[in-house]
Design a protein around this motif. Structure first.
Motif, short mmCIF file in Angstrom:
data_model
loop_
_atom_site.label_atom_id
_atom_site.label_comp_id
_atom_site.label_asym_id
_atom_site.label_seq_id
_atom_site.Cartn_x
_atom_site.Cartn_y
_atom_site.Cartn_z
N PHE A 188 0.80 -1.22 0.00
CA PHE A 188 0.00 0.00 0.00
C PHE A 188 0.84 1.27 0.00
N ASN A 189 2.13 1.18 0.36
CA ASN A 189 2.94 2.39 0.42
C ASN A 189 3.28 2.95 -0.96
N GLU A 190 2.77 2.32 -2.02
CA GLU A 190 3.00 2.87 -3.35
C GLU A 190 2.17 4.12 -3.59
N SER A 191 1.13 4.36 -2.81
CA SER A 191 0.26 5.51 -3.01
C SER A 191 -0.29 5.98 -1.68
N TYR A 192 -0.57 7.31 -1.61
CA TYR A 192 -1.18 7.86 -0.41
C TYR A 192 -2.67 7.55 -0.35
N LEU A 193 -3.25 7.17 -1.49
CA LEU A 193 -4.68 6.89 -1.56
C LEU A 193 -4.93 5.59 -2.29
N SER A 194 -5.99 4.89 -1.91
CA SER A 194 -6.37 3.65 -2.58
C SER A 194 -7.85 3.70 -2.92
N PRO A 195 -8.26 3.06 -4.03
CA PRO A 195 -9.70 2.98 -4.32
C PRO A 195 -10.42 2.24 -3.20
N LEU A 196 -11.61 2.70 -2.89
CA LEU A 196 -12.40 2.06 -1.84
C LEU A 196 -12.63 0.58 -2.15
N LYS A 197 -12.72 0.25 -3.44
CA LYS A 197 -12.91 -1.15 -3.84
C LYS A 197 -11.76 -2.02 -3.33
N ASP A 198 -10.52 -1.54 -3.47
CA ASP A 198 -9.35 -2.30 -3.01
C ASP A 198 -9.31 -2.38 -1.48
N GLU A 199 -9.64 -1.28 -0.83
CA GLU A 199 -9.63 -1.26 0.63
C GLU A 199 -10.67 -2.24 1.19
N LEU A 200 -11.84 -2.31 0.54
CA LEU A 200 -12.87 -3.24 1.00
C LEU A 200 -12.47 -4.70 0.77
N ALA A 201 -11.80 -4.96 -0.36
CA ALA A 201 -11.33 -6.32 -0.62
C ALA A 201 -10.34 -6.74 0.46
N PHE A 202 -9.47 -5.81 0.84
CA PHE A 202 -8.50 -6.08 1.91
C PHE A 202 -9.22 -6.31 3.24
N ILE A 203 -10.22 -5.47 3.53
CA ILE A 203 -10.95 -5.58 4.79
C ILE A 203 -11.69 -6.91 4.88
N LYS A 204 -12.22 -7.40 3.77
CA LYS A 204 -12.93 -8.67 3.80
C LYS A 204 -11.97 -9.82 4.14
N SER A 205 -10.74 -9.73 3.64
CA SER A 205 -9.74 -10.73 4.01
C SER A 205 -9.38 -10.61 5.49
N TYR A 206 -9.23 -9.38 5.94
CA TYR A 206 -8.90 -9.13 7.35
C TYR A 206 -10.03 -9.63 8.26
N LEU A 207 -11.28 -9.38 7.86
CA LEU A 207 -12.42 -9.81 8.68
C LEU A 207 -12.58 -11.34 8.67
N TYR A 208 -12.18 -11.97 7.57
CA TYR A 208 -12.20 -13.44 7.53
C TYR A 208 -11.32 -14.00 8.64
N ILE A 209 -10.14 -13.40 8.79
CA ILE A 209 -9.21 -13.84 9.83
C ILE A 209 -9.78 -13.57 11.22
#
Length: 311
Positions: free
Chosen positions: A172-193
């Motif tokens: 994620f350090n490649e950019s100061y901002l990320s599309p909400l779509k990518d952040e949600l995909a990451f959060i779904k993986s995090y919530l699975y754990i």
């Protein structure tokens, strides 16, 4: 030539320069609908010229005649009026050039400082997410190997989601901002754990319309807020923690949870929330709204459009 003629003339010129400085300063330091074109700059010089001309005429009427300000160069002929207009224009232009140079240099210095602070905040966010983790690259590679040798599908699924979390954190350090779509995909993986750990005690509802998915958000903002909610609240089958992630028409992302504080509060300094607020301040100068009541904790994160001008 009398001694008072010099301060009299200095007052005359100073007044003209001062009014030109004020008008140019007003336009150059304010963001308006004219901010992104040349109209604002033209209007600034034009108004400085007209106002300077009017002030020149007023001073001509009230100041006494001197060798430095001769009444022979009055306002009674077209030629004299043009001369006064030309003088007012050049004084306004001088004020514009000087103020623009000073203002631009100051803005560049502030932007440089903001970029340095933003970079520090960005790195701190990454360190927060990797806190107490040893060699994340090694761990990510080990997870890939573990997925290959795992015998049952449940273990494979867990490893895949855990690897997705680390992949996002490491990239994620490649950019100061990320599309909400990518952040949600990451959060779904995090919530699975997290669900493997808390099962039904952790209940998360995500309600995000598709039209918001391309909007931007500082990376890891959601994860830090969810982690904060988990850290500071009781989570059990008898007292499940409900987290809702939704949007409003601002547009903004709203993350809220029921509050059920632990009897022994977790140690913490609010660093994650502070980091999010600092990044928002540096990126778009918009506040992060926080509501904390006896029954609910809510954080509202403004969503940014792709065409916005960011650092």
């Amino acid at each position: 030539m009398k001694w008072w003629e010099f301060p009299d003339y200095a007052i005359h010129i100073t007044a003209l320069l001062f009014i030109g400085w004020l008008i140019n300063g007003y336009f150059l330091t304010r963001t308006t609908s004219l901010h992104n074109n040349y109209t604002k700059h033209f209007l600034s010089i034009f108004l400085a010229t007209i106002t300077g001309f009017a002030l020149d005429y007023f001073l001509y009427q009230i100041l006494p005649q001197t060798d430095l300000i001769s009444h022979s160069a009055g306002f009674d002929t077209v030629s004299n009026i043009i001369n006064h207009l030309t003088g007012a224009f050049f004084l306004g232009l001088i004020c514009y050039v000087v103020f623009y140079s000073v203002h631009t240099n100051s803005a560049l210095q502030n932007a440089k400082l903001d970029n340095e602070i933003l970079e520090q905040a960005h790195l701190r966010a990454q360190l927060l997410s990797l806190q107490q983790q040893i060699s994340p690259h090694f761990l990510f590679n080990s997870l890939s190997t573990l997925k290959t040798i795992a015998g049952d599908q449940a273990t494979k699924n867990y490893v895949v989601q855990l690897a997705a979390v680390y992949r996002y954190v490491l990239n994620f350090n490649e950019s100061y901002l990320s599309p909400l779509k990518d952040e949600l995909a990451f959060i779904k993986s995090y919530l699975y754990i997290m669900s493997e750990r808390f099962e039904e005690a952790l209940q998360v509802t995500i309600n995000i319309p598709d039209e918001y998915l391309q909007l931007l958000i500082p990376p890891l903002s959601l994860q830090l807020l969810i982690e904060n909610a988990i850290k500071h609240n009781v989570i059990s089958n008898e007292q499940p923690l409900h987290i809702t992630i939704m949007t409003n028409d601002f547009p903004a992302l709203v993350i809220k949870n029921n509050t059920q504080p632990k009897n022994i509060p977790e140690e913490g300094t609010g660093t994650g929330l502070k980091n999010i607020r600092e990044r928002y301040r540096l990126l778009i100068q918009l506040p992060v709204e926080i509501v904390n009541t006896s029954s609910m904790f809510s954080v509202t994160l403004p969503l940014l459009k792709n065409e916005s001008n960011h650092h």
